[in-house]
Motif scaffolding. Sequence first.
Motif, PDB file in Angstrom:
ATOM      1  N   GLU A 237      26.898  -1.917 -63.738  1.00 22.76           N
ATOM      2  CA  GLU A 237      26.576  -1.892 -63.253  1.00 22.76           C
ATOM      3  C   GLU A 237      25.742  -0.962 -62.504  1.00 22.76           C
ATOM      4  O   GLU A 237      24.712  -0.279 -62.395  1.00 22.76           O
ATOM      5  CB  GLU A 237      25.290  -1.834 -64.275  1.00 22.76           C
ATOM      6  CG  GLU A 237      26.071  -1.630 -66.347  1.00 22.76           C
ATOM      7  CD  GLU A 237      25.461  -2.910 -66.888  1.00 22.76           C
ATOM      8  OE1 GLU A 237      26.114  -2.802 -68.050  1.00 22.76           O
ATOM      9  OE2 GLU A 237      24.390  -3.124 -67.076  1.00 22.76           O
TER      10      GLU A 237
ATOM     11  N   ASP B 170      17.164  -4.122 -64.992  1.00 21.49           N
ATOM     12  CA  ASP B 170      18.208  -3.577 -66.677  1.00 21.49           C
ATOM     13  C   ASP B 170      18.762  -4.412 -66.961  1.00 21.49           C
ATOM     14  O   ASP B 170      19.206  -4.711 -68.048  1.00 21.49           O
ATOM     15  CB  ASP B 170      17.647  -1.972 -66.969  1.00 21.49           C
ATOM     16  CG  ASP B 170      15.833  -1.537 -67.663  1.00 21.49           C
ATOM     17  OD1 ASP B 170      15.218  -3.042 -67.285  1.00 21.49           O
ATOM     18  OD2 ASP B 170      15.782  -0.479 -67.643  1.00 21.49           O
TER      19      ASP B 170
ATOM     20  N   LYS C 216       5.237   5.362 -65.418  1.00 20.96           N
ATOM     21  CA  LYS C 216       6.096   6.375 -65.226  1.00 20.96           C
ATOM     22  C   LYS C 216       5.388   7.503 -65.389  1.00 20.96           C
ATOM     23  O   LYS C 216       5.001   8.371 -64.976  1.00 20.96           O
ATOM     24  CB  LYS C 216       6.616   5.802 -66.286  1.00 20.96           C
ATOM     25  CG  LYS C 216       7.485   5.162 -66.683  1.00 20.96           C
ATOM     26  CD  LYS C 216       7.953   5.280 -67.862  1.00 20.96           C
ATOM     27  CE  LYS C 216       9.112   4.317 -68.000  1.00 20.96           C
ATOM     28  NZ  LYS C 216       9.153   2.743 -68.559  1.00 20.96           N
TER      29      LYS C 216
ATOM     30  N   LEU D 115      26.800   0.949 -59.844  1.00 23.87           N
ATOM     31  CA  LEU D 115      27.278   2.804 -60.032  1.00 23.87           C
ATOM     32  C   LEU D 115      25.314   3.142 -60.028  1.00 23.87           C
ATOM     33  O   LEU D 115      25.254   3.928 -59.335  1.00 23.87           O
ATOM     34  CB  LEU D 115      27.050   2.190 -61.842  1.00 23.87           C
ATOM     35  CG  LEU D 115      26.664   4.148 -61.933  1.00 23.87           C
ATOM     36  CD1 LEU D 115      27.879   4.522 -61.466  1.00 23.87           C
ATOM     37  CD2 LEU D 115      27.474   3.745 -63.096  1.00 23.87           C
TER      38      LEU D 115
ATOM     39  N   LYS E 264      24.369   5.348 -56.517  1.00 27.72           N
ATOM     40  CA  LYS E 264      24.179   7.340 -56.538  1.00 27.72           C
ATOM     41  C   LYS E 264      22.859   7.413 -56.156  1.00 27.72           C
ATOM     42  O   LYS E 264      22.183   6.939 -55.655  1.00 27.72           O
ATOM     43  CB  LYS E 264      23.166   7.210 -58.132  1.00 27.72           C
ATOM     44  CG  LYS E 264      24.571   7.429 -59.044  1.00 27.72           C
ATOM     45  CD  LYS E 264      23.776   7.331 -60.469  1.00 27.72           C
ATOM     46  CE  LYS E 264      24.590   7.344 -62.147  1.00 27.72           C
ATOM     47  NZ  LYS E 264      24.886   7.783 -63.104  1.00 27.72           N
ATOM     48  N   PRO E 265      22.824   8.535 -55.193  1.00 32.28           N
ATOM     49  CA  PRO E 265      21.328   8.937 -54.092  1.00 32.28           C
ATOM     50  C   PRO E 265      19.991   8.797 -54.872  1.00 32.28           C
ATOM     51  O   PRO E 265      20.047   8.924 -55.514  1.00 32.28           O
ATOM     52  CB  PRO E 265      21.588  10.820 -54.038  1.00 32.28           C
ATOM     53  CG  PRO E 265      22.712  10.842 -55.113  1.00 32.28           C
ATOM     54  CD  PRO E 265      23.411   9.922 -55.428  1.00 32.28           C
TER      55      PRO E 265
ATOM     56  N   THR F 175       4.226   7.992 -61.503  1.00 27.18           N
ATOM     57  CA  THR F 175       5.355   8.597 -61.364  1.00 27.18           C
ATOM     58  C   THR F 175       4.728  10.717 -61.045  1.00 27.18           C
ATOM     59  O   THR F 175       4.895  11.287 -60.504  1.00 27.18           O
ATOM     60  CB  THR F 175       6.617   8.471 -61.773  1.00 27.18           C
ATOM     61  OG1 THR F 175       5.994   6.925 -61.316  1.00 27.18           O
ATOM     62  CG2 THR F 175       7.847   9.269 -60.580  1.00 27.18           C
TER      63      THR F 175
ATOM     64  N   LYS G 261       9.981   7.439 -52.126  1.00 31.42           N
ATOM     65  CA  LYS G 261       9.965   8.607 -52.859  1.00 31.42           C
ATOM     66  C   LYS G 261       8.626   9.672 -52.461  1.00 31.42           C
ATOM     67  O   LYS G 261       7.513  10.166 -52.101  1.00 31.42           O
ATOM     68  CB  LYS G 261       9.433   8.618 -54.489  1.00 31.42           C
ATOM     69  CG  LYS G 261      10.286   7.987 -54.930  1.00 31.42           C
ATOM     70  CD  LYS G 261      11.663   8.926 -55.712  1.00 31.42           C
ATOM     71  CE  LYS G 261      11.885   8.511 -56.838  1.00 31.42           C
ATOM     72  NZ  LYS G 261      14.084   8.014 -55.833  1.00 31.42           N
ATOM     73  N   LYS G 262       7.922   9.095 -51.107  1.00 34.18           N
ATOM     74  CA  LYS G 262       6.863   9.122 -50.288  1.00 34.18           C
ATOM     75  C   LYS G 262       5.181   9.513 -51.177  1.00 34.18           C
ATOM     76  O   LYS G 262       4.674  10.257 -51.165  1.00 34.18           O
ATOM     77  CB  LYS G 262       7.148  10.459 -49.530  1.00 34.18           C
ATOM     78  CG  LYS G 262       7.675   9.912 -48.539  1.00 34.18           C
ATOM     79  CD  LYS G 262       7.938  11.784 -47.845  1.00 34.18           C
ATOM     80  CE  LYS G 262       9.093  10.977 -46.970  1.00 34.18           C
ATOM     81  NZ  LYS G 262      10.819  10.794 -47.033  1.00 34.18           N
ATOM     82  N   MET G 263       4.867   8.075 -52.280  1.00 28.57           N
ATOM     83  CA  MET G 263       4.329   8.317 -53.059  1.00 28.57           C
ATOM     84  C   MET G 263       2.839   7.554 -52.567  1.00 28.57           C
ATOM     85  O   MET G 263       1.952   7.769 -53.520  1.00 28.57           O
ATOM     86  CB  MET G 263       4.576   7.509 -54.485  1.00 28.57           C
ATOM     87  CG  MET G 263       5.639   8.735 -55.447  1.00 28.57           C
ATOM     88  SD  MET G 263       5.902   7.967 -56.860  1.00 28.57           S
ATOM     89  CE  MET G 263       4.398   7.424 -57.787  1.00 28.57           C
TER      90      MET G 263
ATOM     91  N   THR H  13      14.663  -0.975 -61.018  1.00 26.14           N
ATOM     92  CA  THR H  13      14.290  -0.838 -62.211  1.00 26.14           C
ATOM     93  C   THR H  13      16.163  -0.610 -62.839  1.00 26.14           C
ATOM     94  O   THR H  13      15.992  -1.394 -63.718  1.00 26.14           O
ATOM     95  CB  THR H  13      13.509   0.359 -62.545  1.00 26.14           C
ATOM     96  OG1 THR H  13      12.262   0.347 -62.126  1.00 26.14           O
ATOM     97  CG2 THR H  13      13.137   0.075 -64.235  1.00 26.14           C
ATOM     98  N   GLU H  14      16.612  -0.147 -62.307  1.00 26.62           N
ATOM     99  CA  GLU H  14      18.004  -0.341 -63.049  1.00 26.62           C
ATOM    100  C   GLU H  14      18.976  -1.500 -63.203  1.00 26.62           C
ATOM    101  O   GLU H  14      19.187  -2.213 -64.096  1.00 26.62           O
ATOM    102  CB  GLU H  14      18.414   0.937 -62.021  1.00 26.62           C
ATOM    103  CG  GLU H  14      18.439   2.437 -63.080  1.00 26.62           C
ATOM    104  CD  GLU H  14      19.225   3.186 -61.649  1.00 26.62           C
ATOM    105  OE1 GLU H  14      20.230   3.499 -62.475  1.00 26.62           O
ATOM    106  OE2 GLU H  14      18.564   3.600 -61.076  1.00 26.62           O
TER     107      GLU H  14
ATOM    108  N   THR I  77      10.921   1.639 -53.840  1.00 24.53           N
ATOM    109  CA  THR I  77      10.967   2.933 -54.849  1.00 24.53           C
ATOM    110  C   THR I  77      10.092   4.165 -54.596  1.00 24.53           C
ATOM    111  O   THR I  77      10.402   5.243 -54.232  1.00 24.53           O
ATOM    112  CB  THR I  77      11.339   2.742 -56.173  1.00 24.53           C
ATOM    113  OG1 THR I  77      12.261   2.154 -56.488  1.00 24.53           O
ATOM    114  CG2 THR I  77      10.999   4.544 -56.819  1.00 24.53           C
ATOM    115  N   PHE I  78       8.132   3.747 -54.525  1.00 27.41           N
ATOM    116  CA  PHE I  78       7.600   4.714 -54.250  1.00 27.41           C
ATOM    117  C   PHE I  78       7.325   4.776 -52.572  1.00 27.41           C
ATOM    118  O   PHE I  78       7.087   5.729 -52.596  1.00 27.41           O
ATOM    119  CB  PHE I  78       5.951   3.592 -54.426  1.00 27.41           C
ATOM    120  CG  PHE I  78       5.932   3.558 -56.082  1.00 27.41           C
ATOM    121  CD1 PHE I  78       7.137   4.336 -57.253  1.00 27.41           C
ATOM    122  CD2 PHE I  78       4.253   3.368 -56.533  1.00 27.41           C
ATOM    123  CE1 PHE I  78       6.265   4.101 -58.616  1.00 27.41           C
ATOM    124  CE2 PHE I  78       4.140   3.452 -57.977  1.00 27.41           C
ATOM    125  CZ  PHE I  78       5.201   3.850 -59.277  1.00 27.41           C
TER     126      PHE I  78
END
Lengths: 425, 311
Positions: free
Chosen positions: A417, A391, A71, A420, A424-425, A74, A99-101, A387-388, A95-96
């Motif tokens: 879940e 979880d 976190k 859902l 989401k975008p 990020t 997000k272009k990290m 991560t979602e 994810t990274f």
Amino acid sequence: MWRIRLVLALLIAGLASGPGPAGAQATKLTWWEHANPPHNEYSKELVARYHRAQSKVAVSYEVFPMTPYFKKVTVAMSTKTGPDIFTVMDPLMPTFIEKKMMVPLDPRSLGHASIDDMKSKYLPGALDGYMAEGKLYALPIVSGTMSLYLNKRHFEEAGLDPDKDYPQTWDQLARIGKKLVKFEGDKMVREAFDFAMHSSSWTMSQFEPILRQFGGSTLDPTGRKCTVNSEAGVKAMRLRASFALEHKISDPTVSVATHPLPAEDLAQGRVSMFVTHPGSVAQFGPEKMKDLKVVSLPQVDPQKPVTHFYGFALAVNPDIPADRQKAAHGLMRFLIQNPKEWLEHTAYPLPVKNFLEIPGVRSHPYIDVFIQDMSTGRFVTRSPKFTEIADAMHRAMERVVLNRVDPKRSLDQACQEIDLALSKP
Amino acid sequence: MSNGLPSVPVSLPQARTAARPFGLTYANRLRLAGFLFVLPALFHFALFKFYPMAQALLLSFFRYDLMSSPEFTGLGNYRALYENPLFHQALGVSVKYTLGVAIPEWFLALGLALLLNRAMPGRGLIRLAYFLPIAMSQIVVALVWKFLYHPHGLVNGLLAAVGIGRINWLSEEMTALPALIAIGVWRGAPLFAVVYLAGLQAIPRDYYEAAAMDGAGLWQRFRWITLPLLRPTMLFVMVMSLLMAMKVFTNPLVMTEGGPNGTTRVLPYFIYETGFAFFRMGEAAAASSILFGLALLFTLVQFRLLRRGLA
């Protein structure tokens, strides 16, 4: 007045004698890592060696506790205050990358002719978890798998031979477990076996191999629909829960409470068998390892083994100037040049093709088991929503194992879940 | 003068008007001085509290993943929360936790304060002992209690001594939230006891002596002197205890990570997870705004109820 002149003269002298010509040119790099004591000690040592080996790049190495580490990375990247190099865990790669990290790595700066050339030097598929659209975004420094550790003393006490009677299938594990578990009255005082219950990433690492052994998957091939509530998923969840609910050789509430090192229950003799990573060899230390033995992860069908493969890798901040990116590549090349040392310090193998042929590597405890389990291993589900998903799967597992909710019902809820989250975008 | 004291001839109006720095009247200068005194604090609040709060409210109308540019979504984030069962669960957990912590705190803190207000040997030390938990870092508290609640930990050890079997405090849905509530009460009650103690010591002894001479018993003195005069303190304690409980974050983060099965995922933890683990800062900001609204509502209701009582 003379005092002011003296102070000014000292200041000017101080400024002039600050960083010398080499210092003035020195590129400063910051490297962030998650906390893992054996690993961090070795990283620090490597940084010191790097400083001794050259004078153009100065590295500042910083360590942060595991839970907030990613976190922190990020948030730092989003506010353009991120480090030049950071360690990333493979499930977070999608994810990274989204997000272009991370900047795509240049294989030539890492000493390889091309990405294909680089891949040919690693175990098959070992770099896949760090790639997207043909580009490599992170360089693995350690790779892991999940194998079964067992307490030899407990086996012998129960009249079992740890070298012959160790379980190769989950069914065998349940049968052997009944001989190892200890009760005082109706109270379990020593578990025969346990899974980690304390974190969603461990849940994924331990559940997904079972799910895949049954032929299931968490998501469909497009990665946009949850499929874990399939028949295979239900079988996997039923198996996952059976050691506590049906066979009664496991008390899942114990490892919930032993966070952050659930494997410590094994080292303390509170559990006889536990699924954990190669790093536990270094964390336990040679004295405790004398009582322990490592075998391959049990299977549904030993003829079609499926295990887990994961790793930590180095990534470069895309927001830093080109010269610092180049220096970061140079540092990374330096850091991974001695896989045997990484193994000795961290107990994690590096997934290079010739790893076992490196002199001295084969004498490392259980390295053949780890390499074997890595060779049949697969990365956990790839998704920017990892991560979602993790979880939701953790909660699904808790509902079944702790509350005895029907596996199908619990997985249906998990899929709701997850879908859902995926919508989401 | 009716009180027998000699009158003092003053000519304040003349003094006030004799010199008018900046052309201001004395009254306006007083006002200006007051304003200047609070200005640094006001500046601090504006910059570090109100501005971020306004930004968070604004962000709640945008989709923002920390890396890309924010995109306006109107009430989309609030709708997403409404449709998210985990948000409803977190809201419910927060309400249970808040009431579970705050209400026992009101009574326990008052009881403690009444005890600590009595003359007894070593009173200073006892007061200090009760106050110590507040001086401990929250993270230390969480870690210590995690060990205490361990299946093989001290709490179960003590229970075993009286014949109660092992309770897996943090891993059972039935016990995880009550276990966290107990820590909240343990930590908060002494703090509010000190506040009550200050309130108790501000009540003049004469009132009690007069009441005692009139034959008032212990309960009557408490009912008709202590309670009414403690009302402003009670208002403060009630508001602060609710606000503090609503903001709990460290204990669920360190001890349970919101589990098992979300039973300890309070709203602040949900906000943290949504923003920094799931990268949905807009939704996290919307949830923060709802939490703020709830806190405000609780506070206003309490002010209203207790002010009516005061009147």
